[in-house]
Design an enzyme around this catalytic site. Structure first.
Site, PDB file in Angstrom:
ATOM      1  N   HIS A 128       0.838  -1.209   0.000  1.00  8.48           N
ATOM      2  CA  HIS A 128       0.000   0.000   0.000  1.00  8.48           C
ATOM      3  C   HIS A 128       0.869   1.254   0.000  1.00  8.48           C
ATOM      4  CE1 HIS A 128      -3.358   2.549   1.970  1.00  8.48           C
ATOM      5  NE2 HIS A 128      -3.663   2.343   0.688  1.00  8.48           N
ATOM      6  N   ASP A 132      -4.906   5.466   4.301  1.00 14.06           N
ATOM      7  CA  ASP A 132      -6.342   5.586   4.065  1.00 14.06           C
ATOM      8  C   ASP A 132      -7.029   6.217   5.267  1.00 14.06           C
ATOM      9  OD1 ASP A 132      -6.007   4.437   1.599  1.00 14.06           O
ATOM     10  OD2 ASP A 132      -6.853   2.489   2.145  1.00 14.06           O
ATOM     11  N   HIS A 212     -13.626   5.955   1.438  1.00 21.06           N
ATOM     12  CA  HIS A 212     -12.455   6.449   2.168  1.00 21.06           C
ATOM     13  C   HIS A 212     -11.644   7.380   1.271  1.00 21.06           C
ATOM     14  CE1 HIS A 212     -10.503   3.212  -0.163  1.00 21.06           C
ATOM     15  NE2 HIS A 212      -9.346   3.828   0.088  1.00 21.06           N
ATOM     16  N   HIS A 214      -7.798   8.013  -0.011  1.00 20.13           N
ATOM     17  CA  HIS A 214      -6.433   7.496  -0.098  1.00 20.13           C
ATOM     18  C   HIS A 214      -5.513   8.710  -0.233  1.00 20.13           C
ATOM     19  CE1 HIS A 214      -3.131   4.817  -1.356  1.00 20.13           C
ATOM     20  NE2 HIS A 214      -2.816   5.793  -2.210  1.00 20.13           N
TER      21      HIS A 214
END
Length: 240
Positions: A128, A132, A212, A214
């Protein structure tokens, strides 16, 4: 008639003479008293009365002038105080704006941290690349710092469909911030933005498992140059 009687008769004043003298004295006294009364009552003092009236008028004018002068001084002081206050307020606003422009902040106000930088998972080709912030769709997304918009649009603004609608901002320190999975974009490429300015609304576009934001910090505008955004924010005194 004897000689003695004749002498006495010749030296005695006549009644008419005595009466005339008394009348004359009475008239003189009346004239003197009348003149004194007239002087006391002011009927013969026109010059003195005029002087008295002039003195009262001059005193009234002087008092009025003094009152007007005091009012003018008070008004001038009030205007000066108001101007000084306005100047101080303007300086404070300018200083506040300058401080805010130099500061960084979190991209959303109310959130729950979800997937973190470096986390592995099936949703990402590699680990990732950002942090987030779990927020409802339509939450205001704010510029983390002032800068220039260099990417804005669908397909990750050019970084790929996984990001959905995205924005990338270039900052004066050479870093870039990225905001992805947006439901709406409010800025365009080339636009100058300020710290805290609303640039978009959060969403669930692209490769997203739920609503959400990012958020990334990059060294270039492109995918693959991301830093740990939480560590970076802490380095600029923003705690998330």
């Amino acid at each position: 008639m004897s000689k003695r009687a004749t002498i006495q008769h010749s030296t005695r004043p006549s009644v008419s003479r005595v009466r005339g003298a008394v009348v004359a004295v009475g008239l003189g006294t009346s004239m003197v008293l009348g003149a004194g009364a007239a002087f006391a009552s002011g009927t013969t003092g026109a010059t003195g009365t005029t002087a008295l009236v002039s003195s009262v008028t001059a005193d009234s004018v002087a008092k009025q002038a003094a009152a007007q002068g005091k009012a003018a001084t008070t008004a001038k002081k009030a205007a000066a105080d108001k101007a000084a206050t306005a100047k101080q307020t303007a300086a404070a606003k300018k200083a506040s704006a300058k401080t805010k422009a130099a500061a960084w902040e979190a991209p959303v106000d109310h959130y729950t941290l979800s997937a973190s930088y470096g986390t592995g998972g099936a949703r990402w080709a590699a680990k990732h690349s950002g942090q987030d912030f779990a927020v409802p769709i339509g939450t205001k997304v704010q510029a983390a710092h002032s800068g220039t918009v260099v990417k804005a649009g669908p397909n990750g603004g050019g970084d790929g469909p996984a990001y959905g609608n995205a924005v990338v901002i270039k900052h004066s320190n050479g870093k870039y911030s990225q905001y992805a999975h947006l439901s709406k974009i409010n800025v365009r490429v080339g636009q100058q933005v300020n710290t805290g300015q609303t640039i978009a609304l959060s969403g669930n576009t692209g490769n997203s498992s739920g609503p959400h934001l990012h958020f990334e910090i990059r060294t270039t505008p492109n995918y693959g140059s991301a830093l740990n955004p939480v560590s970076f924010l802490r380095s600029v005194h923003v705690s998330v």
